[in-house]
Design a protein around this motif. Structure first.
Motif, mmCIF file in Angstrom:
data_model
loop_
_atom_site.group_PDB
_atom_site.id
_atom_site.type_symbol
_atom_site.label_atom_id
_atom_site.label_comp_id
_atom_site.label_asym_id
_atom_site.label_seq_id
_atom_site.Cartn_x
_atom_site.Cartn_y
_atom_site.Cartn_z
ATOM 1 N N ASP A 45 0.827 -1.211 0.000
ATOM 2 C CA ASP A 45 0.000 0.000 0.000
ATOM 3 C C ASP A 45 0.862 1.263 0.000
ATOM 4 O OD1 ASP A 45 -2.208 -1.619 -0.043
ATOM 5 O OD2 ASP A 45 -2.883 -1.118 1.984
ATOM 6 N N SER A 46 2.002 1.204 0.654
ATOM 7 C CA SER A 46 2.922 2.333 0.658
ATOM 8 C C SER A 46 3.422 2.618 -0.755
ATOM 9 C CB SER A 46 4.104 2.041 1.588
ATOM 10 O OG SER A 46 5.074 3.041 1.486
ATOM 11 N N ASN A 47 3.668 1.558 -1.513
ATOM 12 C CA ASN A 47 4.104 1.734 -2.898
ATOM 13 C C ASN A 47 3.005 2.320 -3.777
ATOM 14 O OD1 ASN A 47 6.914 0.699 -3.787
ATOM 15 N ND2 ASN A 47 6.281 -0.672 -2.142
ATOM 16 N N VAL A 48 1.774 1.974 -3.509
ATOM 17 C CA VAL A 48 0.660 2.582 -4.250
ATOM 18 C C VAL A 48 0.547 4.052 -3.860
ATOM 19 C CG1 VAL A 48 -1.848 2.586 -4.611
ATOM 20 C CG2 VAL A 48 -0.626 0.403 -4.429
ATOM 21 N N ASP A 49 0.548 4.294 -2.565
ATOM 22 C CA ASP A 49 0.326 5.638 -2.033
ATOM 23 C C ASP A 49 1.343 6.647 -2.551
ATOM 24 O OD1 ASP A 49 -1.340 7.254 -0.367
ATOM 25 O OD2 ASP A 49 0.287 7.311 1.105
ATOM 26 N N LYS A 50 2.598 6.213 -2.776
ATOM 27 C CA LYS A 50 3.657 7.110 -3.271
ATOM 28 C C LYS A 50 3.280 7.776 -4.588
ATOM 29 C CE LYS A 50 7.557 4.462 -1.585
ATOM 30 N NZ LYS A 50 8.640 3.559 -1.986
ATOM 31 N N PHE A 51 2.495 7.076 -5.390
ATOM 32 C CA PHE A 51 2.252 7.549 -6.749
ATOM 33 C C PHE A 51 0.822 8.024 -6.985
ATOM 34 C CE2 PHE A 51 5.746 4.500 -6.823
ATOM 35 C CZ PHE A 51 6.755 5.370 -7.233
ATOM 36 N N LEU A 52 0.047 8.104 -5.935
ATOM 37 C CA LEU A 52 -1.297 8.669 -6.052
ATOM 38 C C LEU A 52 -1.183 10.185 -6.006
ATOM 39 C CD1 LEU A 52 -3.331 6.380 -3.626
ATOM 40 C CD2 LEU A 52 -3.285 6.297 -6.122
ATOM 41 N N LEU A 96 1.605 1.281 -11.873
ATOM 42 C CA LEU A 96 2.577 0.171 -11.938
ATOM 43 C C LEU A 96 3.844 0.573 -12.689
ATOM 44 C CD1 LEU A 96 0.202 -2.859 -12.495
ATOM 45 C CD2 LEU A 96 1.317 -2.143 -10.374
ATOM 46 N N ALA A 97 3.711 1.367 -13.735
ATOM 47 C CA ALA A 97 4.895 1.849 -14.455
ATOM 48 C C ALA A 97 5.755 2.695 -13.520
ATOM 49 C CB ALA A 97 4.482 2.646 -15.680
ATOM 50 N N SER A 98 5.123 3.512 -12.688
ATOM 51 C CA SER A 98 5.865 4.330 -11.721
ATOM 52 C C SER A 98 6.556 3.455 -10.673
ATOM 53 C CB SER A 98 4.925 5.316 -11.024
ATOM 54 O OG SER A 98 4.411 6.246 -11.946
ATOM 55 N N VAL A 99 5.880 2.431 -10.217
ATOM 56 C CA VAL A 99 6.477 1.516 -9.228
ATOM 57 C C VAL A 99 7.707 0.839 -9.821
ATOM 58 C CG1 VAL A 99 6.122 -0.633 -7.922
ATOM 59 C CG2 VAL A 99 4.359 1.139 -7.905
ATOM 60 N N VAL A 100 7.584 0.319 -11.032
ATOM 61 C CA VAL A 100 8.704 -0.361 -11.681
ATOM 62 C C VAL A 100 9.879 0.603 -11.858
ATOM 63 C CG1 VAL A 100 9.480 -1.373 -13.866
ATOM 64 C CG2 VAL A 100 7.350 -2.144 -12.826
ATOM 65 N N GLN A 101 9.596 1.806 -12.288
ATOM 66 C CA GLN A 101 10.655 2.803 -12.475
ATOM 67 C C GLN A 101 11.335 3.123 -11.141
ATOM 68 O OE1 GLN A 101 9.174 6.438 -14.192
ATOM 69 N NE2 GLN A 101 10.892 6.490 -15.612
ATOM 70 N N HIS A 102 10.569 3.164 -10.085
ATOM 71 C CA HIS A 102 11.092 3.514 -8.767
ATOM 72 C C HIS A 102 11.967 2.408 -8.181
ATOM 73 C CE1 HIS A 102 10.842 4.016 -4.344
ATOM 74 N NE2 HIS A 102 11.037 5.277 -4.665
#
Length: 133
Positions: free
Chosen positions: A60-67, A125-131
């Motif tokens: 959830d922290s990984n989702v929240d970073k990019f909202l 998801l693209a942002s998560v992968v890039q991060h």
């Protein structure tokens, strides 16, 4: 049948978990009876369901970073379930290429989400992968 079927069952279980359904072996067995899964796909199913449950704060922290302008509690629960599943694969499943995980998440979003879900999920998801790279 396939990993795709196992992934769809996993997403449904993760979705139910959001509403207080116990994610235990009995539920996994019950839900997996809807499709014919190989032993490898059953192992995958157990791993991702338990992995999401055990790592939900990090996911959830990984989702929240990019909202942007949103919070987790405003997301459609089905979108959140799809994101949790895919981010778990990205972070913890070395046997699933990131591109496959994203593509499968987009397909689940097209099937179960709203008309905007797939592009929203693809972007997160693209942002998560890039991060994480």
């Amino acid at each position: 049948m396939s990993r795709r079927d196992a992934r769809e069952v996993a997403m449904k279980i993760i979705y139910q978990y959001e509403f207080g359904q116990a994610c235990d072996d009995d539920l996994i067995k019950e839900m997996s009876n809807q499709v014919k899964l190989s032993n490898a796909d059953m192992e995958y199913l157990y791993d991702v369901v338990n992995g999401v449950k055990n790592n939900i704060v990090e996911l959830d922290s990984n989702v929240d970073k990019f909202l942007k302008g949103w919070s987790l509690d405003r997301l459609a629960k089905i979108d959140l379930a799809i994101l949790r599943l895919s981010i778990f694969e990205i972070l913890y499943r070395t046997d699933v290429p990131n591109s496959v995980s994203i593509n499968e998440a987009v397909e689940l979003a097209k099937k179960y989400g709203t008309e905007k879900s797939f592009s929203f999920i693809n972007g997160i998801l693209a942002s998560v992968v890039q991060h994480v790279q």
